[in-house]
Design a protein around this motif. Structure first.
Motif, mmCIF file in Angstrom:
data_model
loop_
_atom_site.group_PDB
_atom_site.id
_atom_site.type_symbol
_atom_site.label_atom_id
_atom_site.label_comp_id
_atom_site.label_asym_id
_atom_site.label_seq_id
_atom_site.Cartn_x
_atom_site.Cartn_y
_atom_site.Cartn_z
ATOM 1 N N LEU A 43 0.620 -1.119 -0.171
ATOM 2 C CA LEU A 43 0.012 -0.064 -0.291
ATOM 3 C C LEU A 43 0.808 0.918 0.440
ATOM 4 O O LEU A 43 1.731 1.433 0.949
ATOM 5 N N ALA A 44 0.483 2.374 -0.494
ATOM 6 C CA ALA A 44 1.659 3.375 -1.249
ATOM 7 C C ALA A 44 0.361 4.739 -0.057
ATOM 8 O O ALA A 44 -0.718 4.859 -0.091
ATOM 9 N N VAL A 45 1.676 5.142 0.399
ATOM 10 C CA VAL A 45 0.806 6.068 1.355
ATOM 11 C C VAL A 45 1.870 7.471 1.197
ATOM 12 O O VAL A 45 2.960 7.343 0.526
ATOM 13 N N SER A 46 1.324 8.413 1.804
ATOM 14 C CA SER A 46 2.743 9.789 1.490
ATOM 15 C C SER A 46 0.933 10.190 3.280
ATOM 16 O O SER A 46 0.638 10.653 3.496
ATOM 17 N N ILE A 47 2.412 10.272 4.238
ATOM 18 C CA ILE A 47 2.058 11.098 5.475
ATOM 19 C C ILE A 47 2.738 12.530 6.077
ATOM 20 O O ILE A 47 3.978 12.833 5.327
ATOM 21 N N ALA A 48 2.138 12.891 6.628
ATOM 22 C CA ALA A 48 2.983 13.878 7.513
ATOM 23 C C ALA A 48 2.519 14.255 8.859
ATOM 24 O O ALA A 48 2.048 13.348 9.399
ATOM 25 N N ASP A 107 15.722 18.063 12.976
ATOM 26 C CA ASP A 107 15.757 18.507 14.363
ATOM 27 C C ASP A 107 14.574 17.402 14.882
ATOM 28 O O ASP A 107 13.946 17.180 13.631
ATOM 29 N N ILE A 108 14.334 16.588 16.052
ATOM 30 C CA ILE A 108 13.380 16.356 16.811
ATOM 31 C C ILE A 108 12.439 17.408 16.923
ATOM 32 O O ILE A 108 12.547 18.422 17.241
ATOM 33 N N GLY A 109 10.762 16.968 16.290
ATOM 34 C CA GLY A 109 10.505 18.612 16.467
ATOM 35 C C GLY A 109 10.071 19.188 15.465
ATOM 36 O O GLY A 109 8.662 19.502 15.239
ATOM 37 N N ASP A 110 10.903 19.076 13.906
ATOM 38 C CA ASP A 110 10.719 19.219 13.181
ATOM 39 C C ASP A 110 9.318 18.217 11.575
ATOM 40 O O ASP A 110 9.482 17.416 12.370
ATOM 41 N N ILE A 111 8.791 19.654 10.978
ATOM 42 C CA ILE A 111 7.718 18.639 10.511
ATOM 43 C C ILE A 111 8.256 18.033 9.480
ATOM 44 O O ILE A 111 8.206 19.190 8.372
ATOM 45 N N ILE A 112 7.620 16.800 9.101
ATOM 46 C CA ILE A 112 7.897 16.265 7.980
ATOM 47 C C ILE A 112 7.087 15.834 7.136
ATOM 48 O O ILE A 112 5.994 15.458 7.991
ATOM 49 N N GLY A 113 7.447 15.156 5.512
ATOM 50 C CA GLY A 113 5.990 14.774 4.586
ATOM 51 C C GLY A 113 6.362 13.207 4.503
ATOM 52 O O GLY A 113 8.457 13.354 3.883
ATOM 53 N N ILE A 114 6.520 12.159 4.435
ATOM 54 C CA ILE A 114 6.866 11.385 3.843
ATOM 55 C C ILE A 114 6.678 10.250 3.168
ATOM 56 O O ILE A 114 5.066 10.353 3.225
#
Length: 509
Positions: free
Chosen positions: A67-72, A117-124
């Motif tokens: 299953l392909a996903v896009s998370i943030a 850094d820890i706390g950064d908001i990222i997308g994967i």
């Protein structure tokens, strides 16, 4: 420098924080200089949430594409292992692990990822798989930094525990303390449940003014403000009652309002200057009908939100199974103090009986039978009510908006609901006699003239409305915040308010 896991001393902690802030700003500047400013990103397409991914995962059949996903979400932890790393992303539902490998995301991208850094908001973007240890995770194929965290989250092992700081920085509290998020999820669901419960019974939700020229509908000290255009002082509402009953006069037979109330009074674990109530009014019923609604809405909320009628609050086991106890105030005082006000008719004798058990009558209250009865209950009985209990038939002196009892004109058809010695609801068979109502308003005015800042004011327009005729009506107010405290087992109202009232810090001024 590395962000340490030890607890530094005060001065060392401030120096370390200053260094971390500087380093993070330097990282941001480097990104901006390279044309990769995360704050320039305006949107990101999310296709799945953390708990949904873990809940719905099934190992693919042979030959089946994963299953392909896009998370943030916010990166809460990271473990770098050379050419591959694991991290945990936190979103609105919870956390999910991600696997980031250099050969999949690209060498340059992986090197940048290691600097985040820890706390950064990222997308994967990637696909869902199960690791060798059995943890459902997202295998990253593309990664992007969506927002840079310029301040570090609270230290890993000690977290954000100081209550004062938690209330002032609720945004951090919500990030690092999952149980806090659960409290406010339950609060939202409880309010939704109350609305649904009443809507399904034919009630109409309405809105009434927050600013009023008269303070009325309850006994409380109001906040005073000034309307510049009209050049008049106005009061922030201490109740919604008088406007809602005007609507019943106008033919809206079942109305309610959920809204903020403001009272310029003390602060303690049960009281905040602004709080949320629901008030509801139904024509052609009485306080018994309101009791049925109070019991129904709270017991069904417990069953729906908690899955059980049993809960814990303030160190007590509470049973919300329908069939709650109902006592008159006279019965409750007799049961818990031994004083039988049914056998007393004289004011002086009633006051003497109250004083004999250590009860004092406030100087602002007249030394009457009714006030003596109420003070006996308030000072000696209320604290002993643990399981859900309706206390009914209040003295007329403390119930200026409630209908007198036909059997005993000294009493009114009123109840308060107590759970764990806390008032949860207050209800009346509403007074609809305009002559009696005006006399009671006048009594409140006299008390106000004597110095009682909580006494009500004369509301001539409300009297005018009653003179057009209001049907027999039951009305009730329920404290939303205390109900949420009970359902979430919290011991202070500040835990169930996202932004409780706080004293300003020196640098806030």
């Amino acid at each position: 420098m590395q962000e340490q896991n030890h607890m530094p001393e005060s001065g060392e902690q401030e120096q370390e924080l200053s260094e971390i802030l500087q380093i993070r700003r330097e990282k941001l500047s480097a990104l901006q200089d390279a044309g990769k400013d995360p704050f320039q990103i305006t949107k990101y397409h999310v296709t799945a949430r953390s708990e949904q991914i873990k809940r719905d995962f099934k190992d693919p059949e042979e030959g089946e594409a994963p299953l392909a996903v896009s998370i943030a979400g916010r990166m809460m932890s990271r473990r770098i292992m050379g050419k591959a790393s694991f991290c945990h992303l936190q979103d609105a539902e919870g956390t999910v692990q991600a696997y980031v490998r250099r050969d999949d995301v690209g060498t340059d991208e992986y090197q940048e990822f290691k600097k985040w850094d820890i706390g950064d908001i990222i997308g994967i973007e990637g696909f869902v798989f199960r690791t060798k240890t059995g943890e459902v995770s997202v295998h990253a194929q593309k990664i992007v930094l969506l927002s840079k965290s310029l301040r570090p989250l609270p230290e890993k092992f000690h977290g954000l525990t100081d209550r004062e700081t938690r209330y002032r920085q609720r945004y951090v509290d919500l990030i690092v303390n999952p149980e806090v998020r659960r409290t406010f999820e339950i609060r939202s669901r409880f309010i939704k449940h109350v609305r649904s419960y009443l809507d399904n019974r034919g009630y109409m939700e309405v809105e009434t003014p927050v600013l009023n020229t008269i303070s009325g509908g309850a006994s409380a000290r109001p906040f005073v403000t000034h309307h510049n255009t009209l050049d008049i002082d106005m009061y922030m509402r201490i109740a919604t009652e008088l406007h809602l009953k005007r609507l019943v006069v106008g033919g809206l037979e079942r109305v309610y309002e959920i809204g903020r109330i403001f009272r310029n009074e003390g602060m303690d674990p049960k009281h905040n200057p602004e709080f949320t109530t629901i008030e509801l009014y139904e024509a052609y019923t009485d306080f018994h009908g309101m009791m049925d609604i109070a019991e129904g809405v709270l017991s069904s909320a417990a069953k729906e939100l908690l899955g059980t009628y049993q809960t814990q609050w303030l160190g007590q086991e509470i049973d919300l199974t329908p069939g709650w106890r109902r006592l008159t105030m006279i019965e409750a005082v007799r049961e818990y103090t031994g004083v039988d006000f049914d056998a007393i008719s004289d004011d002086a004798e009633a006051v003497a009986a109250a004083k004999a058990i250590g009860v004092e009558i406030p100087e602002t209250a007249d030394p009457t039978w009714g006030n003596a009865l109420y003070e006996c209950f308030d000072q000696r009985v209320e604290e002993k009510l643990i399981q859900p209990t309706f206390i009914t038939m209040y003295p007329v002196e403390v119930s200026p908006l409630s209908k007198r009892s036909p059997e005993d004109p000294r009493l009114t058809e009123r109840f308060e609901l107590f759970i764990c010695h806390s008032e949860m609801a207050n209800a009346f068979s509403e007074l609809n006699d305009p002559i009696d109502q005006k006399q009671r308003f006048q009594k409140q005015v006299e008390m106000r003239d004597k110095g009682d800042e909580e006494a009500g004011m004369m509301d001539e327009d409300f009297i005018n409305a009653l003179e057009y005729g209001m049907p027999p009506t039951g009305g009730m107010g329920i404290g939303i915040d205390r109900c949420v405290m009970m359902l979430t087992n919290n011991d202070t109202i500040r835990e169930v308010l996202l932004f409780p009232t706080m004293k300003s810090l020196p640098n806030d001024k």
